[in-house]
Design a protein around this motif. Structure first.
Motif, PDB file in Angstrom:
ATOM      1  N   THR A 173       0.851  -1.187   0.000  1.00 47.53           N
ATOM      2  CA  THR A 173       0.000   0.000   0.000  1.00 47.53           C
ATOM      3  C   THR A 173       0.886   1.235   0.000  1.00 47.53           C
ATOM      4  O   THR A 173       1.752   1.395   0.864  1.00 47.53           O
ATOM      5  CB  THR A 173      -0.909   0.029   1.243  1.00 47.53           C
ATOM      6  OG1 THR A 173      -1.724  -1.142   1.234  1.00 47.53           O
ATOM      7  CG2 THR A 173      -1.794   1.265   1.227  1.00 47.53           C
ATOM      8  N   LEU A 174       0.638   2.129  -0.959  1.00 49.40           N
ATOM      9  CA  LEU A 174       1.464   3.319  -1.118  1.00 49.40           C
ATOM     10  C   LEU A 174       0.610   4.555  -0.872  1.00 49.40           C
ATOM     11  O   LEU A 174      -0.363   4.800  -1.590  1.00 49.40           O
ATOM     12  CB  LEU A 174       2.054   3.370  -2.531  1.00 49.40           C
ATOM     13  CG  LEU A 174       2.790   2.110  -2.998  1.00 49.40           C
ATOM     14  CD1 LEU A 174       3.212   2.243  -4.449  1.00 49.40           C
ATOM     15  CD2 LEU A 174       4.005   1.845  -2.114  1.00 49.40           C
ATOM     16  N   ARG A 175       0.969   5.328   0.138  1.00 50.69           N
ATOM     17  CA  ARG A 175       0.227   6.541   0.464  1.00 50.69           C
ATOM     18  C   ARG A 175       0.593   7.661  -0.508  1.00 50.69           C
ATOM     19  O   ARG A 175       1.682   7.668  -1.104  1.00 50.69           O
ATOM     20  CB  ARG A 175       0.496   6.986   1.889  1.00 50.69           C
ATOM     21  CG  ARG A 175       0.154   5.943   2.935  1.00 50.69           C
ATOM     22  CD  ARG A 175       0.063   6.546   4.310  1.00 50.69           C
ATOM     23  NE  ARG A 175      -1.145   7.368   4.448  1.00 50.69           N
ATOM     24  CZ  ARG A 175      -1.486   7.981   5.584  1.00 50.69           C
ATOM     25  NH1 ARG A 175      -0.727   7.876   6.653  1.00 50.69           N
ATOM     26  NH2 ARG A 175      -2.584   8.694   5.640  1.00 50.69           N
ATOM     27  N   LEU A 176      -0.312   8.618  -0.626  1.00 51.84           N
ATOM     28  CA  LEU A 176      -0.066   9.737  -1.535  1.00 51.84           C
ATOM     29  C   LEU A 176       1.206  10.487  -1.161  1.00 51.84           C
ATOM     30  O   LEU A 176       2.005  10.854  -2.026  1.00 51.84           O
ATOM     31  CB  LEU A 176      -1.258  10.697  -1.528  1.00 51.84           C
ATOM     32  CG  LEU A 176      -2.523  10.231  -2.263  1.00 51.84           C
ATOM     33  CD1 LEU A 176      -3.645  11.247  -2.060  1.00 51.84           C
ATOM     34  CD2 LEU A 176      -2.244  10.062  -3.754  1.00 51.84           C
ATOM     35  N   SER A 177       1.414  10.715   0.144  1.00 51.33           N
ATOM     36  CA  SER A 177       2.598  11.465   0.568  1.00 51.33           C
ATOM     37  C   SER A 177       3.883  10.705   0.247  1.00 51.33           C
ATOM     38  O   SER A 177       4.916  11.312  -0.042  1.00 51.33           O
ATOM     39  CB  SER A 177       2.525  11.763   2.070  1.00 51.33           C
ATOM     40  OG  SER A 177       2.447  10.560   2.812  1.00 51.33           O
ATOM     41  N   GLU A 178       3.824   9.382   0.277  1.00 52.38           N
ATOM     42  CA  GLU A 178       4.997   8.566  -0.042  1.00 52.38           C
ATOM     43  C   GLU A 178       5.264   8.532  -1.538  1.00 52.38           C
ATOM     44  O   GLU A 178       6.375   8.228  -1.965  1.00 52.38           O
ATOM     45  CB  GLU A 178       4.786   7.138   0.462  1.00 52.38           C
ATOM     46  CG  GLU A 178       4.627   7.025   1.969  1.00 52.38           C
ATOM     47  CD  GLU A 178       4.167   5.655   2.408  1.00 52.38           C
ATOM     48  OE1 GLU A 178       4.369   5.330   3.587  1.00 52.38           O
ATOM     49  OE2 GLU A 178       3.608   4.912   1.583  1.00 52.38           O
TER      50      GLU A 178
END
Length: 229
Positions: A160-165
């Motif tokens: 899972t990749l967050r927007l901030s990452e």
């Protein structure tokens, strides 16, 4: 050279997906068998002294990291987030780490402020200059264990990749995987400008988790035993 009588702050660092939390905790569990006075600091939930402090920090934590994916963080501006992030680490240092260090106990933390500094260094001046100035007021670790990883492998590990990452607030694109890899490569390079002192780099790309842990335990033991020059 480190003094045998001085308590140390040892911080794990690395880009998103490098395995900081997993390796830092596992390293602490092994090293503390031989150094029972060693303490562990969860950077997202530091041991603060009172119910009020915990309430205060929990509100900050919720704002900084527990927001829903897709939240319009950009509406509040980069300086707002810079101020909150540095406030978090200032409070963690003052309320959690300083009492431990002053009590003569060394501690390990699963991350410090360098990842955020590396991100802000990608911003245009004068914001990047402001970030350097603000982060410079926070305690510097006595040793940093930098877990280096290829961003493509980091993306596989995270899932899972967050927007901030993924750099969504720094010119990223709609392809979150591609954006993550591109942004993390930039952050990885930016770490070189963070002035990391006493840094021990472990390239985790081709290593198993157990192999990374072995190297991390070795590095921490050397540091605590006053053999790191």
């Amino acid at each position: 050279m480190f003094s045998n009588h001085r308590a140390l702050l040892i911080a794990f660092e690395g880009t998103d997906g490098a395995g900081k939390s997993t390796i830092a905790r596992a390293t602490y569990n092994r090293v503390s068998e031989y150094h029972p006075q060693l303490k562990f600091i969860d950077k997202n939930s530091p041991p603060v002294p009172s119910g009020y402090s915990e309430f205060h920090m929990s509100r900050l934590r919720e704002i900084l990291w527990d927001y829903p994916d897709g939240a319009p963080l950009e509406q509040l501006g980069d300086r707002h987030w810079l101020s909150l992030i540095t406030a978090w680490f200032q409070a963690t240092d003052y309320a959690a780490i300083t009492p431990i260090i002053d009590g003569g106990h060394s501690c390990i933390t699963d991350g410090w402020y360098y990842k955020y500094l590396a991100r802000f260094l990608l911003k245009d001046s004068p914001l990047s200059d402001e970030a350097v100035a603000l982060f410079s007021t926070i305690r510097k670790p006595d040793a940093v264990i930098f877990l280096d990883v290829d961003p493509e492998i980091a993306a596989q590990r995270k899932g899972t990749l967050r927007l901030s990452e993924s750099g969504a607030y720094d010119g990223g694109n709609d392809d979150r995987l591609d954006s993550f890899i591109t942004y993390q490569k930039r952050v990885r390079s930016s770490y070189q400008q963070c002035g990391l002192e006493n840094c021990i780099t472990i390239d985790t790309t081709d290593l198993s988790e157990e192999a990374v842990l072995y190297k991390a335990v070795e590095a921490v033991n050397i540091t605590l035993n006053n053999k790191l020059s």
